[in-house]
Design a protein around this motif. Structure first.
Motif, mmCIF file in Angstrom:
data_model
loop_
_atom_site.group_PDB
_atom_site.id
_atom_site.type_symbol
_atom_site.label_atom_id
_atom_site.label_comp_id
_atom_site.label_asym_id
_atom_site.label_seq_id
_atom_site.Cartn_x
_atom_site.Cartn_y
_atom_site.Cartn_z
ATOM 1 N N LEU A 195 0.829 -1.201 0.000
ATOM 2 C CA LEU A 195 0.000 0.000 0.000
ATOM 3 C C LEU A 195 0.866 1.254 0.000
ATOM 4 O O LEU A 195 0.514 2.266 -0.628
ATOM 5 C CB LEU A 195 -0.922 -0.009 1.220
ATOM 6 N N ALA A 196 2.013 1.196 0.676
ATOM 7 C CA ALA A 196 2.900 2.358 0.747
ATOM 8 C C ALA A 196 3.795 2.482 -0.486
ATOM 9 O O ALA A 196 4.586 3.429 -0.579
ATOM 10 C CB ALA A 196 3.768 2.268 1.997
ATOM 11 N N GLY A 197 3.677 1.539 -1.422
ATOM 12 C CA GLY A 197 4.422 1.648 -2.666
ATOM 13 C C GLY A 197 5.631 0.764 -2.786
ATOM 14 O O GLY A 197 6.378 0.863 -3.767
ATOM 15 N N ALA A 198 5.857 -0.117 -1.811
ATOM 16 C CA ALA A 198 6.984 -1.049 -1.894
ATOM 17 C C ALA A 198 6.572 -2.292 -2.688
ATOM 18 O O ALA A 198 5.388 -2.523 -2.947
ATOM 19 C CB ALA A 198 7.445 -1.439 -0.499
ATOM 20 N N ARG A 199 7.564 -3.090 -3.060
ATOM 21 C CA ARG A 199 7.306 -4.325 -3.798
ATOM 22 C C ARG A 199 7.596 -5.503 -2.877
ATOM 23 O O ARG A 199 8.755 -5.831 -2.614
ATOM 24 C CB ARG A 199 8.162 -4.389 -5.060
ATOM 25 N N ALA A 200 6.538 -6.112 -2.348
ATOM 26 C CA ALA A 200 6.681 -7.199 -1.379
ATOM 27 C C ALA A 200 5.863 -8.396 -1.834
ATOM 28 O O ALA A 200 4.700 -8.263 -2.209
ATOM 29 C CB ALA A 200 6.223 -6.748 -0.003
ATOM 30 N N GLU A 201 6.495 -9.565 -1.820
ATOM 31 C CA GLU A 201 5.822 -10.809 -2.172
ATOM 32 C C GLU A 201 5.663 -11.650 -0.913
ATOM 33 O O GLU A 201 6.642 -11.911 -0.202
ATOM 34 C CB GLU A 201 6.642 -11.595 -3.202
ATOM 35 N N GLU A 202 4.454 -12.093 -0.659
ATOM 36 C CA GLU A 202 4.194 -12.933 0.505
ATOM 37 C C GLU A 202 4.296 -14.398 0.131
ATOM 38 O O GLU A 202 3.675 -14.854 -0.828
ATOM 39 C CB GLU A 202 2.802 -12.636 1.067
ATOM 40 N N HIS A 203 5.109 -15.135 0.876
ATOM 41 C CA HIS A 203 5.212 -16.579 0.714
ATOM 42 C C HIS A 203 4.758 -17.242 2.015
ATOM 43 O O HIS A 203 4.549 -16.580 3.039
ATOM 44 C CB HIS A 203 6.636 -16.975 0.361
ATOM 45 N N GLU A 204 4.620 -18.554 1.984
ATOM 46 C CA GLU A 204 4.078 -19.264 3.145
ATOM 47 C C GLU A 204 4.890 -19.009 4.401
ATOM 48 O O GLU A 204 4.343 -18.875 5.486
ATOM 49 C CB GLU A 204 4.009 -20.760 2.844
ATOM 50 N N ASP A 205 6.210 -18.934 4.268
ATOM 51 C CA ASP A 205 7.058 -18.837 5.458
ATOM 52 C C ASP A 205 7.951 -17.605 5.464
ATOM 53 O O ASP A 205 8.946 -17.561 6.187
ATOM 54 C CB ASP A 205 7.921 -20.093 5.589
ATOM 55 N N GLY A 206 7.624 -16.583 4.675
ATOM 56 C CA GLY A 206 8.446 -15.375 4.688
ATOM 57 C C GLY A 206 8.035 -14.399 3.610
ATOM 58 O O GLY A 206 7.058 -14.624 2.884
ATOM 59 N N LEU A 207 8.779 -13.310 3.513
ATOM 60 C CA LEU A 207 8.548 -12.299 2.483
ATOM 61 C C LEU A 207 9.780 -12.181 1.599
ATOM 62 O O LEU A 207 10.911 -12.348 2.058
ATOM 63 C CB LEU A 207 8.264 -10.928 3.105
ATOM 64 N N VAL A 208 9.543 -11.891 0.341
ATOM 65 C CA VAL A 208 10.586 -11.490 -0.595
ATOM 66 C C VAL A 208 10.307 -10.043 -0.962
ATOM 67 O O VAL A 208 9.208 -9.716 -1.433
ATOM 68 C CB VAL A 208 10.602 -12.379 -1.855
ATOM 69 N N ILE A 209 11.276 -9.177 -0.689
ATOM 70 C CA ILE A 209 11.066 -7.741 -0.868
ATOM 71 C C ILE A 209 12.083 -7.205 -1.867
ATOM 72 O O ILE A 209 13.291 -7.419 -1.714
ATOM 73 C CB ILE A 209 11.179 -7.005 0.474
ATOM 74 N N HIS A 210 11.573 -6.526 -2.875
ATOM 75 C CA HIS A 210 12.422 -5.899 -3.887
ATOM 76 C C HIS A 210 12.567 -4.424 -3.514
ATOM 77 O O HIS A 210 11.603 -3.658 -3.555
ATOM 78 C CB HIS A 210 11.802 -6.064 -5.275
ATOM 79 N N GLY A 211 13.768 -4.041 -3.119
ATOM 80 C CA GLY A 211 13.979 -2.721 -2.549
ATOM 81 C C GLY A 211 13.962 -1.591 -3.561
ATOM 82 O O GLY A 211 14.097 -1.789 -4.773
ATOM 83 N N SER A 212 13.834 -0.379 -3.030
ATOM 84 C CA SER A 212 13.755 0.828 -3.857
ATOM 85 C C SER A 212 15.122 1.393 -4.220
ATOM 86 O O SER A 212 15.208 2.377 -4.947
ATOM 87 C CB SER A 212 12.952 1.901 -3.115
#
Length: 454
Positions: free
Chosen positions: A362-379
């Motif tokens: 919602l704040a404009g970041a790129r975050a992928e939710e997986h079953e046991d964690g997050l994968v975040i593509h930074g700015s």
């Protein structure tokens, strides 16, 4: 509470700040002091709603707990084995720590207690504590799904057990050890994965007899029952979980040079510092020392260009409460950050994986939710857009979601709106004013000190 928008930082974070006392240690200091015969004093106690729930419960068990005018607390203990039966249900508010550890205390006393909590706590699983305590003889009637409200009758005498933790949980470990305090014989806990060890450190300080070793690569803790606890004066170090928000904020706001004083650096709690350093954060430990058996240091944090990293799941238990703040740092890094092995975050005050993925998106970041964690593509250090006009981050009654997204607001273009800041009071009264004060100070060397309001 009404929604609040946390705006971009008007200046780098500078100066010196002090965060509240460690929540985990504050809970335990009140409980263990309440089990002695005599008077203990506690300096630096966190006075958030969660810890105050523990104080109220210890009063209900017969201890005398008072705050002095100078901010210190005194506890005249009820005595191990002499806890009174509470006259009414114990309202735990939002505190899972209070609930699970106090269930351990009741389990080996011949008293009945009913535990209630707010909507968030009433969704959290208690079965992981119920299982070992029932094996020790406690009779427990929980709501469907093993949740609160819950009534339990302690066993007197309780039965010593050997219990191997199925999940890494300092709360479950502590509940079994506390039940073992008033249980004849030796109660043993086996930890496949080490968790925070405040319980072991402080119980030994209060006079309990523990033997800590290793078998087959697993930590083994033996506690000798029918203990004779003695009063102790405790100084609570600053909470590393509270310092986490400022570590991340200073790392991502350009020009920042901030000192966070008196932060607990227990190795079982310092995972965030290691994870941020893996990403290139500039965090130095100044004036390292020991306070009340706990390692402490002043942390100097300077803005750094963070780079994405793959975080080892083995680091998870040492930073389990700090992941929401860490996800914000990852959102500002260059490249991709991957986390895994974090199923435990789904059963905290909220489902923190889902909540943070939604909030950051919602704040404009790129975050992928997986079953046991997050994968975040930074700015790559570029400010996040912030929440769209009229949109608010859903905190789900979770203080750490609220504070983490407040930090994200500092590194955004338009700010981040949060639906409810009320839950922050459970762990960090004064957070918003301290954050805004540190972010609004004129740039200088870190020589000036700011403190949270009384």
């Amino acid at each position: 509470m009404p929604a609040h928008t946390f705006l971009p930082a008007s200046a780098p974070l500078t100066g010196r700040i002090a965060v509240p006392g460690d929540k985990s240690i504050s809970h335990r200091a009140l409980m263990f002091a309440g089990l002695t015969v005599g008077r203990s004093t506690i300096a630096g106690l966190l006075e958030g709603e969660d810890v105050l729930a523990t104080a109220a419960a210890m009063r209900a068990f017969g201890a005398r707990v008072e705050r002095l005018e100078d901010g210190a607390w005194v506890v005249d203990g009820a005595g191990l084995g002499s806890l009174l039966e509470p006259a009414q249900a114990l309202d735990m508010g939002n505190s899972g720590t209070s609930t699970r550890l106090l269930m351990g205390l009741v389990a080996s006393h011949g008293i009945t207690a009913t535990f209630t909590g707010d909507a968030s706590l009433s969704r959290r699983p208690m079965e992981r504590v119920i299982t070992p305590l029932a094996r020790m003889g406690a009779a427990i009637n929980a709501s469907p799904g093993g949740t609160l409200p819950l009534m339990m009758r302690g066993a007197l005498p309780a039965v010593p057990i050997t219990y191997r933790l199925p999940v890494a949980s300092a709360q479950v470990k502590s509940a079994v050890l506390l039940a073992g305090l008033n249980t004849p014989g030796i109660t043993r806990v086996i930890e496949p994965v080490p968790t925070r060890d405040h319980t072991e450190r402080m119980l030994e300080g209060f006079g309990a007899r523990l033997e800590i070793g290793e078998e087959g690569g697993e930590k083994v803790i033996d506690i000798h029952g029918e203990a004779d606890l003695t009063p102790l004066d405790v100084t609570v170090p600053g909470d590393p979980s509270s310092a986490a928000f400022f570590m991340v904020a200073a790392s991502i706001v350009p020009g920042s040079d901030l000192v966070i004083e008196n932060v607990g650096m227990n190795p079982t709690r310092a995972g965030l510092v290691e994870a941020l350093r893996q990403m290139g954060a500039e965090i130095t430990e100044e004036n390292p020392r020991e306070v009340g058996g706990e390692p402490v240091a002043d942390l100097r944090v300077r803005h750094a260009h963070l780079k994405g990293a793959e975080i080892d799941p083995a680091l998870g238990p040492a930073m389990i409460d700090e992941f929401p703040a860490f996800f914000v740092a990852a959102a500002m890094a260059e490249g991709t950050t991957t986390t895994s092995g974090l199923e435990e975050l789904r059963v905290k005050e909220s489902d923190r994986l889902a909540a943070m993925a939604a909030a950051l998106t919602l704040a404009g970041a790129r975050a992928e939710e997986h079953e046991d964690g997050l994968v975040i593509h930074g700015s790559g250090g570029e400010p996040l857009p912030g929440t769209p006009e009229g949109a608010e981050v859903a905190t789900h009654l979770d203080h750490r979601i609220a504070m983490s997204m407040a930090v994200a607001g500092l590194a955004s273009r338009s700010g981040v709106a949060i639906d409810d800041t009320g839950p922050i009071a459970t762990s960090f009264p004064g957070f918003a004013s301290l954050l805004e004060e540190a972010a609004a100070q004129p740039q200088s060397s870190p020589g000036r000190k700011s403190e949270i309001p009384g």
